[in-house]
Design a protein around this motif. Structure first.
Motif, PDB file in Angstrom:
ATOM      1  N   LEU A   5      -2.357   9.417  13.360  1.00 33.95           N
ATOM      2  CA  LEU A   5      -3.229   8.264  13.177  1.00 33.95           C
ATOM      3  C   LEU A   5      -3.046   7.267  14.306  1.00 33.95           C
ATOM      4  CD1 LEU A   5      -5.008   6.366  11.424  1.00 33.95           C
ATOM      5  CD2 LEU A   5      -2.884   5.532  10.424  1.00 33.95           C
ATOM      6  N   PRO A  12     -11.358  -7.885   8.129  1.00 42.26           N
ATOM      7  CA  PRO A  12     -10.974  -7.400   6.790  1.00 42.26           C
ATOM      8  C   PRO A  12      -9.464  -7.483   6.556  1.00 42.26           C
ATOM      9  CG  PRO A  12     -12.475  -5.860   7.853  1.00 42.26           C
ATOM     10  CD  PRO A  12     -12.083  -6.867   8.898  1.00 42.26           C
ATOM     11  N   ALA A  65      -7.839 -10.045   3.939  1.00 49.44           N
ATOM     12  CA  ALA A  65      -7.123  -9.430   2.813  1.00 49.44           C
ATOM     13  C   ALA A  65      -5.714  -9.997   2.681  1.00 49.44           C
ATOM     14  CB  ALA A  65      -7.074  -7.911   2.998  1.00 49.44           C
ATOM     15  N   THR A 118       0.342   0.294  13.109  1.00 46.02           N
ATOM     16  CA  THR A 118      -1.001   0.255  13.671  1.00 46.02           C
ATOM     17  C   THR A 118      -1.315  -1.187  14.060  1.00 46.02           C
ATOM     18  OG1 THR A 118      -2.051  -0.226  11.554  1.00 46.02           O
ATOM     19  CG2 THR A 118      -1.712   2.106  12.103  1.00 46.02           C
ATOM     20  N   GLU A 178      -3.712  -2.867  12.952  1.00 46.29           N
ATOM     21  CA  GLU A 178      -4.046  -3.547  11.695  1.00 46.29           C
ATOM     22  C   GLU A 178      -2.776  -3.954  10.942  1.00 46.29           C
ATOM     23  OE1 GLU A 178      -5.622  -1.017  12.909  1.00 46.29           O
ATOM     24  OE2 GLU A 178      -7.741  -1.584  12.948  1.00 46.29           O
ATOM     25  N   GLY A 179      -1.796  -3.060  10.939  1.00 48.83           N
ATOM     26  CA  GLY A 179      -0.541  -3.382  10.264  1.00 48.83           C
ATOM     27  C   GLY A 179       0.179  -4.531  10.937  1.00 48.83           C
ATOM     28  N   LEU A 220      -3.453   7.517  -9.378  1.00 51.06           N
ATOM     29  CA  LEU A 220      -3.974   6.303  -8.742  1.00 51.06           C
ATOM     30  C   LEU A 220      -5.243   5.826  -9.452  1.00 51.06           C
ATOM     31  CD1 LEU A 220      -3.887   4.204  -6.553  1.00 51.06           C
ATOM     32  CD2 LEU A 220      -4.881   5.855  -4.953  1.00 51.06           C
ATOM     33  N   MET A 265     -12.861   1.201  -3.525  1.00 52.94           N
ATOM     34  CA  MET A 265     -11.492   0.978  -3.046  1.00 52.94           C
ATOM     35  C   MET A 265     -10.890   2.257  -2.462  1.00 52.94           C
ATOM     36  SD  MET A 265      -8.368  -0.331  -5.420  1.00 52.94           S
ATOM     37  CE  MET A 265      -6.689   0.242  -5.145  1.00 52.94           C
ATOM     38  N   LEU A 266     -11.158   3.379  -3.098  1.00 49.12           N
ATOM     39  CA  LEU A 266     -10.540   4.632  -2.662  1.00 49.12           C
ATOM     40  C   LEU A 266     -11.398   5.376  -1.641  1.00 49.12           C
ATOM     41  CD1 LEU A 266      -9.135   5.944  -6.070  1.00 49.12           C
ATOM     42  CD2 LEU A 266      -8.076   4.433  -4.393  1.00 49.12           C
ATOM     43  N   GLU A 284      -1.737  -1.901   6.908  1.00 49.28           N
ATOM     44  CA  GLU A 284      -3.173  -1.932   6.614  1.00 49.28           C
ATOM     45  C   GLU A 284      -3.939  -0.833   7.342  1.00 49.28           C
ATOM     46  OE1 GLU A 284      -1.366  -4.579   7.071  1.00 49.28           O
ATOM     47  OE2 GLU A 284      -2.037  -6.250   5.835  1.00 49.28           O
ATOM     48  N   GLY A 285      -3.486  -0.518   8.536  1.00 46.46           N
ATOM     49  CA  GLY A 285      -4.161   0.549   9.284  1.00 46.46           C
ATOM     50  C   GLY A 285      -4.066   1.880   8.560  1.00 46.46           C
ATOM     51  N   VAL A 286      -2.935   2.098   7.913  1.00 38.57           N
ATOM     52  CA  VAL A 286      -2.765   3.335   7.142  1.00 38.57           C
ATOM     53  C   VAL A 286      -3.673   3.315   5.911  1.00 38.57           C
ATOM     54  CG1 VAL A 286      -1.110   4.709   5.816  1.00 38.57           C
ATOM     55  CG2 VAL A 286      -0.408   3.649   7.978  1.00 38.57           C
ATOM     56  N   LEU A 310      -6.488   1.692   5.606  1.00 37.59           N
ATOM     57  CA  LEU A 310      -7.879   1.871   6.039  1.00 37.59           C
ATOM     58  C   LEU A 310      -8.146   3.323   6.428  1.00 37.59           C
ATOM     59  CD1 LEU A 310      -8.255  -1.441   8.081  1.00 37.59           C
ATOM     60  CD2 LEU A 310      -9.502  -0.841   5.996  1.00 37.59           C
ATOM     61  N   ALA A 311      -7.146   3.941   7.051  1.00 40.64           N
ATOM     62  CA  ALA A 311      -7.308   5.357   7.416  1.00 40.64           C
ATOM     63  C   ALA A 311      -7.377   6.224   6.158  1.00 40.64           C
ATOM     64  CB  ALA A 311      -6.141   5.796   8.299  1.00 40.64           C
ATOM     65  N   TYR A 312      -6.593   5.885   5.155  1.00 45.97           N
ATOM     66  CA  TYR A 312      -6.655   6.624   3.891  1.00 45.97           C
ATOM     67  C   TYR A 312      -8.049   6.505   3.278  1.00 45.97           C
ATOM     68  CZ  TYR A 312      -6.249   7.453  -1.096  1.00 45.97           C
ATOM     69  OH  TYR A 312      -6.477   7.896  -2.379  1.00 45.97           O
ATOM     70  N   ARG A 313      -8.540   5.268   3.259  1.00 44.43           N
ATOM     71  CA  ARG A 313      -9.836   5.031   2.638  1.00 44.43           C
ATOM     72  C   ARG A 313     -10.957   5.737   3.410  1.00 44.43           C
ATOM     73  NH1 ARG A 313     -13.689   0.976   2.895  1.00 44.43           N
ATOM     74  NH2 ARG A 313     -14.835   0.782   0.945  1.00 44.43           N
ATOM     75  N   LEU A 324      -6.612  10.718   7.045  1.00 46.53           N
ATOM     76  CA  LEU A 324      -5.221  11.155   6.990  1.00 46.53           C
ATOM     77  C   LEU A 324      -5.152  12.632   6.611  1.00 46.53           C
ATOM     78  CD1 LEU A 324      -3.523   8.175   5.088  1.00 46.53           C
ATOM     79  CD2 LEU A 324      -3.711   8.544   7.552  1.00 46.53           C
ATOM     80  N   VAL A 346       0.502   8.134   0.676  1.00 42.73           N
ATOM     81  CA  VAL A 346      -0.121   6.827   0.447  1.00 42.73           C
ATOM     82  C   VAL A 346      -0.446   6.662  -1.034  1.00 42.73           C
ATOM     83  CG1 VAL A 346      -2.173   5.421   0.919  1.00 42.73           C
ATOM     84  CG2 VAL A 346      -1.024   6.616   2.788  1.00 42.73           C
ATOM     85  N   GLU A 347      -0.953   7.720  -1.649  1.00 50.08           N
ATOM     86  CA  GLU A 347      -1.311   7.627  -3.068  1.00 50.08           C
ATOM     87  C   GLU A 347      -0.085   7.376  -3.940  1.00 50.08           C
ATOM     88  OE1 GLU A 347      -3.345  11.314  -3.365  1.00 50.08           O
ATOM     89  OE2 GLU A 347      -5.292  10.458  -2.791  1.00 50.08           O
ATOM     90  N   LEU A 361      -5.386  -2.955  -0.841  1.00 50.06           N
ATOM     91  CA  LEU A 361      -6.449  -1.985  -0.557  1.00 50.06           C
ATOM     92  C   LEU A 361      -7.780  -2.444  -1.161  1.00 50.06           C
ATOM     93  CD1 LEU A 361      -7.475   0.684   0.553  1.00 50.06           C
ATOM     94  CD2 LEU A 361      -6.588   1.823  -1.492  1.00 50.06           C
ATOM     95  N   ARG A 362      -7.691  -3.047  -2.331  1.00 53.50           N
ATOM     96  CA  ARG A 362      -8.925  -3.549  -2.957  1.00 53.50           C
ATOM     97  C   ARG A 362      -9.546  -4.639  -2.079  1.00 53.50           C
ATOM     98  NH1 ARG A 362      -6.831  -4.151  -7.728  1.00 53.50           N
ATOM     99  NH2 ARG A 362      -6.670  -6.388  -7.868  1.00 53.50           N
ATOM    100  N   LEU A 389      -9.131  -4.955   1.153  1.00 54.18           N
ATOM    101  CA  LEU A 389      -9.598  -4.321   2.392  1.00 54.18           C
ATOM    102  C   LEU A 389     -10.927  -3.604   2.201  1.00 54.18           C
ATOM    103  CD1 LEU A 389      -6.233  -2.819   3.720  1.00 54.18           C
ATOM    104  CD2 LEU A 389      -7.570  -4.627   4.809  1.00 54.18           C
ATOM    105  N   SER A 390     -11.208  -3.215   0.970  1.00 60.43           N
ATOM    106  CA  SER A 390     -12.438  -2.452   0.726  1.00 60.43           C
ATOM    107  C   SER A 390     -13.650  -3.363   0.530  1.00 60.43           C
ATOM    108  CB  SER A 390     -12.272  -1.542  -0.487  1.00 60.43           C
ATOM    109  OG  SER A 390     -12.101  -2.301  -1.662  1.00 60.43           O
TER     110      SER A 390
END
Lengths: 201, 249
Positions: free
Chosen positions: A4, A36, A40, A86, A88-89, A155, A173-174, B30-32, B34-37, B41, B49-50, B63-64, B66-67
């Motif tokens: 990533l 974002p 957040a 990252t 973002e992180g 989840l 969200m997912l 957060e980058g992870v 966002l990549a998951y969403r 990944l 992540v889950e 995550l909520r 960020l979405s």
């Protein structure tokens, strides 16, 4: 997460370089990408810290962006992909710190008053509904679902039943289709039905 | 049991066992998230992540957040407050414009044609068609906008061009700051025509100072919003001013 991090870091570094030279289009692109994240983190911080509740989230977001972009984006240029986070992180961490700084002055007086006065602690009493399910049964049902469901299903369970999200919110969200959430919800219900006779018996 | 009863049971179960969740871990990247969403990944990474999300309510809340969608107006509100040392209002290749204003004589009730010549480098001719009166020989002819009429404002490129360009229309606010207007704007071969009506400008009755700005980058138009025109006039931008009187009748 090496894959990533390595996927677009050259492009990201080039973007930061353009931002440091105050190119309007680059600043906008970066703002669109990071807003974002900053928003957040700021919202979460304000939600967790009642002493910061009087702060306006938008003002704090703008403050964070100023800190990130001022002085030739010196704060952003400190990001190094080799350190593992990252962009973002990294920006998330900077946002947390800067938002905390913004609230420090405002919060100090409220913190003092909170220490001196009555603190409204969250209720630890279980709600009447929660008494319906005995803790032991609840623990066993949780263990059963954890054993039967893969992480994705667990989840969805948390989103729907612990966080109170609806199917659309969970799907957004997912990053999945709403039907995916419905499918998981169906499976969760089936498992719960399987568990109940055994629990009663 | 009906679905509703099962759902109620599951909600109660989650509340009763909420204490076992652990939210004391370091914040997740957060980058992870966002990549998951975005499904970028690997399977193993996504599963990791889950698992974190399952045990960490704060990570789920993040995550909520960020979405949530980000609107362009939110981006604008951030970009426009950034100081000029963060956003350069003009890139080096933008051309300096000097306006030379032609005098104008027109009688009340007649169509007004203005010609404000710019330097050859700028290559734009400002024309205003419509209006009901104008002052004689003034560098700022007053144009009148009522509920009944409309103004056609043109910035005519002296040479047709296919270069990407945009035109913004602004009005000076009470403090002199530029506010963006949204009239209908047509573009052809580098020339622009804006149709100004009282309805589409939404301006209060009284004298109003309008500004037109042509730029190669839409970000420049967004960046000047909220600033006094004089503060951004010296950055090589092609500004064209226009005085307007809005009447309530």
């Amino acid at each position: 997460m090496k894959a990533l991090l390595g996927s677009d870091e050259a492009g990201t570094l080039a973007l930061i370089d353009r931002v440091s030279r105050s190119e309007p289009a680059a600043v906008r692109t970066l703002t669109e990408r990071l807003l974002p994240v900053v928003r957040a983190r700021v919202r979460r911080l304000l939600a967790r810290r009642p002493d910061l509740a009087q702060l306006d989230a938008n003002d704090v977001v703008q403050h964070v962006f100023l800190r990130l972009l001022e002085n030739g984006a010196s704060q952003l240029k400190k990001w190094s992909p080799e350190r593992g986070a990252t962009l973002e992180g990294y920006v998330g961490m900077v946002s947390e710190r800067e938002a905390g700084n913004v609230g420090q002055k405002v919060a100090s007086r409220e913190r003092f008053e909170a220490q001196e006065g009555d603190v409204e602690a969250p209720s630890v009493e279980p709600s009447p509904e929660s008494r319906v399910v005995e803790r032991d049964t609840a623990n066993r049902l949780t263990a059963f679902l954890s054993a039967e469901l893969p992480p994705k299903g667990q989840l969805v369970l948390k989103c729907l039943y612990a966080d109170g999200l609806d199917a659309d919110e969970t799907a957004r969200m997912l990053g999945v289709n709403r039907q995916v959430v419905y499918n998981w919800q169906h499976r969760i219900r089936v498992l719960a039905r399987q568990f109940l006779p055994a629990a009663v018996g | 049991m009906r679905d509703e009863e099962i759902d109620q049971l599951l909600q109660h179960t989650e509340r009763a066992t909420a204490g076992v969740e652990n939210s004391n871990e370091a914040p997740i990247d957060e980058g992870v998230l966002l990549a998951y969403r975005a499904n970028r990944l690997s399977e193993a990474e996504a599963e990791a992540v889950e698992r974190r999300l399952v045990r960490d309510p704060e990570a789920r809340a993040l995550l909520r957040e960020l979405s949530q969608d980000v609107s362009q107006s939110e981006v604008d509100s951030v970009v426009r407050v950034l100081p000029t040392n963060v956003i350069s209002l003009a890139s080096r290749r933008r051309r300096v414009v000097t306006l030379t204003v032609a005098t104008l004589a027109a009688a009340a009730g007649l169509t007004v044609i203005l010609s404000l010549r710019t330097t050859p480098q700028a290559g734009y001719l400002l024309e205003v068609e419509g209006g009901t009166s104008a002052t004689r020989g003034d560098v700022r002819p007053a144009l009148v906008l009522t509920a009944e009429n409309r103004l056609l404002v043109r910035l005519r490129a002296e040479r047709a061009t296919t270069e990407p360009r945009v035109m913004g229309v602004f009005v000076e606010g009470e403090q002199g700051q530029l506010l963006a207007l949204s009239p209908e704007v047509a573009q052809h071969a580098g020339s622009f025509e804006a149709t100004l009506t009282r309805a589409n400008l939404g301006l209060a009755p009284g004298p109003q100072r309008l500004w037109l700005l042509v730029a190669e980058d839409p970000a420049v138009l967004r960046a000047v919003v909220g600033r006094p025109q004089r503060a951004v006039a010296g950055d090589g931008l092609a500004w064209h001013g226009l005085d307007l009187e809005v009447r309530s009748e």
